[in-house]
Design a protein around this motif. Structure first.
Motif, PDB file in Angstrom:
ATOM      1  N   LYS A 179       0.878  -1.167   0.000  1.00 44.09           N
ATOM      2  CA  LYS A 179       0.000   0.000   0.000  1.00 44.09           C
ATOM      3  C   LYS A 179       0.916   1.217   0.000  1.00 44.09           C
ATOM      4  O   LYS A 179       1.699   1.416   0.944  1.00 44.09           O
ATOM      5  CB  LYS A 179      -0.910   0.002   1.223  1.00 44.09           C
ATOM      6  CG  LYS A 179      -2.034  -1.012   1.103  1.00 44.09           C
ATOM      7  CD  LYS A 179      -2.928  -0.993   2.305  1.00 44.09           C
ATOM      8  CE  LYS A 179      -4.075  -1.988   2.125  1.00 44.09           C
ATOM      9  NZ  LYS A 179      -4.655  -2.414   3.406  1.00 44.09           N
ATOM     10  N   PHE A 180       0.847   1.961  -1.077  1.00 42.63           N
ATOM     11  CA  PHE A 180       1.777   3.070  -1.240  1.00 42.63           C
ATOM     12  C   PHE A 180       1.016   4.327  -1.618  1.00 42.63           C
ATOM     13  O   PHE A 180       0.052   4.286  -2.392  1.00 42.63           O
ATOM     14  CB  PHE A 180       2.796   2.743  -2.331  1.00 42.63           C
ATOM     15  CG  PHE A 180       3.565   3.946  -2.804  1.00 42.63           C
ATOM     16  CD1 PHE A 180       4.615   4.442  -2.051  1.00 42.63           C
ATOM     17  CD2 PHE A 180       3.206   4.600  -3.977  1.00 42.63           C
ATOM     18  CE1 PHE A 180       5.312   5.565  -2.475  1.00 42.63           C
ATOM     19  CE2 PHE A 180       3.891   5.716  -4.405  1.00 42.63           C
ATOM     20  CZ  PHE A 180       4.944   6.201  -3.657  1.00 42.63           C
ATOM     21  N   THR A 185       3.895   8.419   2.393  1.00 44.08           N
ATOM     22  CA  THR A 185       5.086   7.572   2.536  1.00 44.08           C
ATOM     23  C   THR A 185       6.253   8.410   3.066  1.00 44.08           C
ATOM     24  O   THR A 185       6.514   9.504   2.563  1.00 44.08           O
ATOM     25  CB  THR A 185       5.462   6.951   1.175  1.00 44.08           C
ATOM     26  OG1 THR A 185       4.380   6.107   0.775  1.00 44.08           O
ATOM     27  CG2 THR A 185       6.733   6.124   1.285  1.00 44.08           C
ATOM     28  N   PRO A 186       6.946   7.909   4.071  1.00 45.07           N
ATOM     29  CA  PRO A 186       8.056   8.678   4.647  1.00 45.07           C
ATOM     30  C   PRO A 186       9.143   8.981   3.618  1.00 45.07           C
ATOM     31  O   PRO A 186       9.300   8.267   2.618  1.00 45.07           O
ATOM     32  CB  PRO A 186       8.592   7.749   5.743  1.00 45.07           C
ATOM     33  CG  PRO A 186       7.502   6.783   6.009  1.00 45.07           C
ATOM     34  CD  PRO A 186       6.726   6.629   4.744  1.00 45.07           C
ATOM     35  N   TYR A 193      13.667   1.570   7.887  1.00 46.84           N
ATOM     36  CA  TYR A 193      13.368   0.874   6.640  1.00 46.84           C
ATOM     37  C   TYR A 193      13.746   1.715   5.418  1.00 46.84           C
ATOM     38  O   TYR A 193      13.475   1.330   4.291  1.00 46.84           O
ATOM     39  CB  TYR A 193      11.888   0.512   6.572  1.00 46.84           C
ATOM     40  CG  TYR A 193      11.462  -0.437   7.666  1.00 46.84           C
ATOM     41  CD1 TYR A 193      12.021  -1.708   7.770  1.00 46.84           C
ATOM     42  CD2 TYR A 193      10.499  -0.058   8.595  1.00 46.84           C
ATOM     43  CE1 TYR A 193      11.632  -2.576   8.774  1.00 46.84           C
ATOM     44  CE2 TYR A 193      10.103  -0.921   9.600  1.00 46.84           C
ATOM     45  CZ  TYR A 193      10.674  -2.179   9.688  1.00 46.84           C
ATOM     46  OH  TYR A 193      10.288  -3.034  10.676  1.00 46.84           O
ATOM     47  N   ARG A 206       9.630  -3.014   3.269  1.00 48.67           N
ATOM     48  CA  ARG A 206       9.463  -3.139   4.727  1.00 48.67           C
ATOM     49  C   ARG A 206       9.090  -1.788   5.324  1.00 48.67           C
ATOM     50  O   ARG A 206       9.654  -0.762   4.943  1.00 48.67           O
ATOM     51  CB  ARG A 206      10.759  -3.645   5.360  1.00 48.67           C
ATOM     52  CG  ARG A 206      10.866  -5.147   5.346  1.00 48.67           C
ATOM     53  CD  ARG A 206       9.913  -5.760   6.370  1.00 48.67           C
ATOM     54  NE  ARG A 206       9.984  -7.208   6.347  1.00 48.67           N
ATOM     55  CZ  ARG A 206       9.015  -7.996   6.797  1.00 48.67           C
ATOM     56  NH1 ARG A 206       7.877  -7.488   7.264  1.00 48.67           N
ATOM     57  NH2 ARG A 206       9.149  -9.288   6.764  1.00 48.67           N
ATOM     58  N   GLY A 207       8.153  -1.809   6.202  1.00 46.35           N
ATOM     59  CA  GLY A 207       7.673  -0.574   6.801  1.00 46.35           C
ATOM     60  C   GLY A 207       6.429  -0.039   6.117  1.00 46.35           C
ATOM     61  O   GLY A 207       5.741   0.821   6.667  1.00 46.35           O
ATOM     62  N   LEU A 208       6.135  -0.543   4.908  1.00 47.38           N
ATOM     63  CA  LEU A 208       4.892  -0.151   4.230  1.00 47.38           C
ATOM     64  C   LEU A 208       3.893  -1.310   4.370  1.00 47.38           C
ATOM     65  O   LEU A 208       4.287  -2.476   4.395  1.00 47.38           O
ATOM     66  CB  LEU A 208       5.142   0.150   2.757  1.00 47.38           C
ATOM     67  CG  LEU A 208       6.151   1.281   2.463  1.00 47.38           C
ATOM     68  CD1 LEU A 208       6.274   1.502   0.964  1.00 47.38           C
ATOM     69  CD2 LEU A 208       5.729   2.576   3.137  1.00 47.38           C
ATOM     70  N   PRO A 209       2.613  -0.990   4.438  1.00 46.71           N
ATOM     71  CA  PRO A 209       1.614  -2.047   4.676  1.00 46.71           C
ATOM     72  C   PRO A 209       1.492  -3.013   3.501  1.00 46.71           C
ATOM     73  O   PRO A 209       1.637  -2.625   2.343  1.00 46.71           O
ATOM     74  CB  PRO A 209       0.308  -1.269   4.869  1.00 46.71           C
ATOM     75  CG  PRO A 209       0.702   0.137   5.096  1.00 46.71           C
ATOM     76  CD  PRO A 209       2.013   0.348   4.404  1.00 46.71           C
ATOM     77  N   PHE A 210       1.179  -4.244   3.821  1.00 43.26           N
ATOM     78  CA  PHE A 210       0.916  -5.253   2.788  1.00 43.26           C
ATOM     79  C   PHE A 210      -0.397  -4.953   2.091  1.00 43.26           C
ATOM     80  O   PHE A 210      -1.272  -4.260   2.616  1.00 43.26           O
ATOM     81  CB  PHE A 210       0.799  -6.645   3.423  1.00 43.26           C
ATOM     82  CG  PHE A 210       2.037  -7.106   4.125  1.00 43.26           C
ATOM     83  CD1 PHE A 210       3.162  -7.468   3.400  1.00 43.26           C
ATOM     84  CD2 PHE A 210       2.077  -7.199   5.508  1.00 43.26           C
ATOM     85  CE1 PHE A 210       4.310  -7.913   4.046  1.00 43.26           C
ATOM     86  CE2 PHE A 210       3.220  -7.645   6.169  1.00 43.26           C
ATOM     87  CZ  PHE A 210       4.340  -8.001   5.432  1.00 43.26           C
ATOM     88  N   TYR A 240       5.027  -9.139  -0.027  1.00 37.51           N
ATOM     89  CA  TYR A 240       5.132  -8.055  -1.007  1.00 37.51           C
ATOM     90  C   TYR A 240       5.334  -8.701  -2.369  1.00 37.51           C
ATOM     91  O   TYR A 240       6.436  -9.151  -2.690  1.00 37.51           O
ATOM     92  CB  TYR A 240       6.304  -7.149  -0.666  1.00 37.51           C
ATOM     93  CG  TYR A 240       6.224  -6.498   0.694  1.00 37.51           C
ATOM     94  CD1 TYR A 240       5.224  -5.568   0.993  1.00 37.51           C
ATOM     95  CD2 TYR A 240       7.166  -6.788   1.681  1.00 37.51           C
ATOM     96  CE1 TYR A 240       5.166  -4.947   2.231  1.00 37.51           C
ATOM     97  CE2 TYR A 240       7.107  -6.167   2.928  1.00 37.51           C
ATOM     98  CZ  TYR A 240       6.112  -5.253   3.199  1.00 37.51           C
ATOM     99  OH  TYR A 240       6.058  -4.640   4.420  1.00 37.51           O
TER     100      TYR A 240
END
Lengths: 548, 158
Positions: A179-180, A185-186, A193, A206-210, A240
């Motif tokens: 999910k981007f 997004t940081p 990550y 990693r660090g972003l939701p599946f 992912y």
């Protein structure tokens, strides 16, 4: 002459072996000169800049010559190039209605409406585009009409047409990555990550939701229904997912689905035959490396490299990881044999598109994979890992192992690019396979060997009657010269790419095909005998005609 | 102390080139001459030989690593994998069960034990190990909390 001198200076000719191919990049001569943008070239702020894009060989106009389709990231358009039959391709994007925009990712092909013309699905960060071929002359965007308009922005990646319920109509599988969102997004370096070897880089996966994968069932009236939940495809929701490869891995006549996943377990959906799938990659030994570690799986291909009649799986991975070759010990139980097969020493590359193909027509599938790092910033480290890198070519020794011949197989293999998708076809029907590669922010590569392989060959063009017209899922047993080879007509595969739907077999010295058995998705088994070689053979389900 | 061992490890970390493996192996071999009981050096040599696809040469080194250090999980796992490749599943299972006892959170031990059970036809045991792997592979709780909070209920925008 200058080019020749440069090649000699580079030691390319000196290292050549007459039994190996001499792959040259003929893209410019073929007319493939447009670059395909995909985010930054010096740095990449967001993960969506790293994953595109795919490549395809599709015979859209049914003239027997595979055409070229390339997917673009934002700032460009996907392009269709018609194969003119003289080694050149003409850009027909506009007149065929395929001009586009957006973050294009993957491509797959299949005749979903069984009208005899190949349709195209393109995946995007943002949605899907289903292009229906109108009599092989142009394409119409039928996404909304087909009920494939997604209800939210999704990061769709690999895709494949497949007939999972063997009803003669092609369904669609779409992998989802993360999910981007650009706004939330940081930034590079914002959290642990978002770092790579002391470099602040784009965040993720990693660090972003599946997100979950999607299966669309073909309703037979031009529409599709999302059956992800009912089929069990959406259940594994902690991977992912990138490359998608359908295939009958356990030999039960039903199409399973393998999905290469990044930093998380890869997936193997086993088709239960009742409209549902069971995800079994871990237990079947195809999720991890031999140490039980999840790799950064990107691309995936399948072939029977050891000639035991079972389809094996190869997956490309990240740098500091080994490529993974899974030997199918049957039925669909796998062993990681990367080391034993002589494959696991190329650990500085980030691998993407890949394919088993028989470059010397000796009847044993060789393997090519293309490479390029996700972070252009890696160049600042001055190490042996590079953003743009060469391809890797493995020669199959015929005894269950491979030899890396990358340095001896032509300048085209050694060119450095940030390569992603790769597709395979014999676009000039001369018996030797070519490779199309989508390079980030550059023109594509088109690798063609200047050296014709010695072995005989055949190309099979299958057409379903009761089965889906593209014959996707048809499985072949071909016996020639005392050797039996298998293969399967597949959509998708490699990295977000589509190979020619025709099947190429190298036959070595065999002067004829003794026996050809086709297991059609409909359940029909068809046997042909005493077929001639060095030609394209068209076989319709239960009917055969020959050309050339 | 252990200069050759440290040089060998440093070489392995600095490059992906195949020739570096041979250099590192020489350092570990030099270390073994000075410290013949060094199980880790034996293990490293065994691993390099496996990477070089020389399993027959690797075997004796791994055997010695386990003999000298019977509670060395990595060596047990590596040797067990060789046993499994030779279809000696009972041997492999014994070593891997010991590795799991020593390191209950070692994914590699559980994974290879699962495969050994599977290949030995012990389906229920394989499923039990798979459950352990699933638990170990689960992403840390709260990994996405901050990001999901930012996403909130709204659909991601282009």
């Amino acid at each position: 002459m200058k080019r020749l001198a440069a090649l000699v200076a580079a030691g390319v000719f000196a290292a050549q072996d007459p039994h190996l191919p001499d792959f040259q990049n003929v893209a410019a001569q073929a007319g493939l000169t447009e670059a395909f943008p995909n985010g930054g070239t010096e740095s990449k702020k967001f993960i969506v800049e790293t994953t595109g894009s795919g490549a395809a060989f599709i015979d859209y106009n049914n003239d027997g010559l595979p055409d070229i389709f390339l997917v673009s990231g934002s700032g460009g358009t996907n392009r269709l190039y018609r194969n003119d039959g003289n080694g050149r391709f003409t850009d027909v994007t506009k007149e065929t209605g395929l001009a586009s925009s957006g973050w294009g990712q993957g491509v797959c092909a299949g005749d979903f409406d069984n009208d005899g013309f190949t349709d195209v699905l393109v995946t995007y960060w943002g949605g899907l585009k289903l292009y229906r071929s109108v009599a092989g002359r142009r394409f119409e965007d039928v996404t909304r009409r087909a009920h494939l308009k997604q209800d939210r922005v999704r990061y769709n990646t690999g895709c494949a047409f497949l007939d999972y319920d063997n009803d003669g109509k092609l369904d669609i599988f779409v992998a989802n990555y993360v999910k981007f969102d650009f706004a939330t997004t940081p930034a590079p370096g914002a959290n642990p990550y978002c770092w790579y070897r002391d470099l602040a880089v784009n965040c993720g996966p990693r660090g972003l939701p599946f997100d979950r994968n999607i299966l669309y069932h073909n309703n037979g009236d031009g529409t599709f229904s999302d059956v992800s939940e009912a089929s069990g495809v959406s259940k594994p929701d902690q991977s992912y997912c990138l490359g998608v490869l359908p295939g009958d891995f356990n030999g039960d006549g039903r199409t399973d689905i393998y999905v290469a996943c990044d930093q998380t377990p890869s997936l193997l959906y086993i088709n239960r035959g009742d409209g549902t799938f069971s995800e079994e990659a871990v237990l079947r030994g195809a999720a991890f490396d031999e140490n039980g570690k999840a790799m950064s799986g990107m691309g995936v291909t399948s072939g029977d490299y050891d000639g035991d009649g079972r389809p094996d799986i190869f997956r490309s991975n990240f740098s500091d990881e080994r490529e993974t070759l899974y030997r199918n010990r049957g039925p669909a139980e796998f062993d990681d044999v990367s080391l034993a097969a002589g494959m696991a020493h190329n650990t500085r590359f980030v691998g993407w598109g890949c394919g088993f193909f028989d470059f010397d027509n000796d009847g044993c599938k060789d393997l090519l994979l293309v490479n390029g790092h996700v972070f252009p910033e890696v160049e600042r480290l001055k190490i042996d890992i590079h953003y743009k890198d060469r391809a890797i070519l493995y020669h199959n020794n015929g005894k269950g192992s491979f030899t890396d011949v990358s340095e001896r197989a032509g300048a085209g293999i050694l060119e450095r690019h940030a390569a992603r998708g790769a597709a395979f076809a014999d676009y000039d029907n001369d018996g030797s396979l070519e490779v199309l590669i989508n390079n980030q922010n550059e023109a594509p590569s088109l690798l063609k060997s200047t050296r014709q392989p010695e072995g005989n060959w055949v190309i099979l063009k299958l057409e379903g009657a009761t089965s889906n017209r593209s014959a996707i899922g048809a499985r072949i047993h071909l016996t020639a010269g005392g050797r039996t080879q298998i293969d399967e007509v597949r959509s998708g595969g490699s990295y977000l790419s589509q190979n020619d739907l025709r099947l190429h077999f190298g036959l070595g010295g065999a002067a004829k095909i003794d026996r050809l058995e086709i297991a059609w998705p409909s359940g029909t088994r068809q046997t042909e005998r005493e077929l001639e070689v060095n030609r394209v053979i068209r076989i319709r389900e239960a009917v055969q005609t020959s050309s050339h | 102390m252990n200069l050759h061992f440290r040089l060998g490890r440093a070489l392995l970390l600095e490059s992906h080139a195949a020739e570096v493996l041979a250099e590192a192996r020489k350092e570990f071999e030099a270390e073994l001459k000075l410290n013949p009981q060094d199980a880790v050096a034996e293990y490293e040599i065994g691993q390099i030989l496996l990477t070089e696809n020389k399993p027959a040469d690797a075997g004796p080194h791994l055997e010695r690593a386990v003999a000298r250090s019977p509670d060395f999980p990595e060596a047990l796992i590596s040797l067990a994998k060789m046993r499994a490749d030779s279809r000696k599943y009972a041997d492999a299972i014994r070593m891997l069960e010991h590795a799991v006892e020593l390191q209950p959170l070692n994914e590699s031990a559980h994974y290879n034990l699962m495969l050994a059970y599977r290949n030995a036809g012990r389906g229920d045991d394989a499923l039990r190990e798979k459950a352990a792997i699933d638990k170990l592979q689960r992403p840390p709780q709260g990994e996405f909390t901050e990001f999901l909070k930012k996403l909130g209920e709204k659909a991601p925008s282009q």
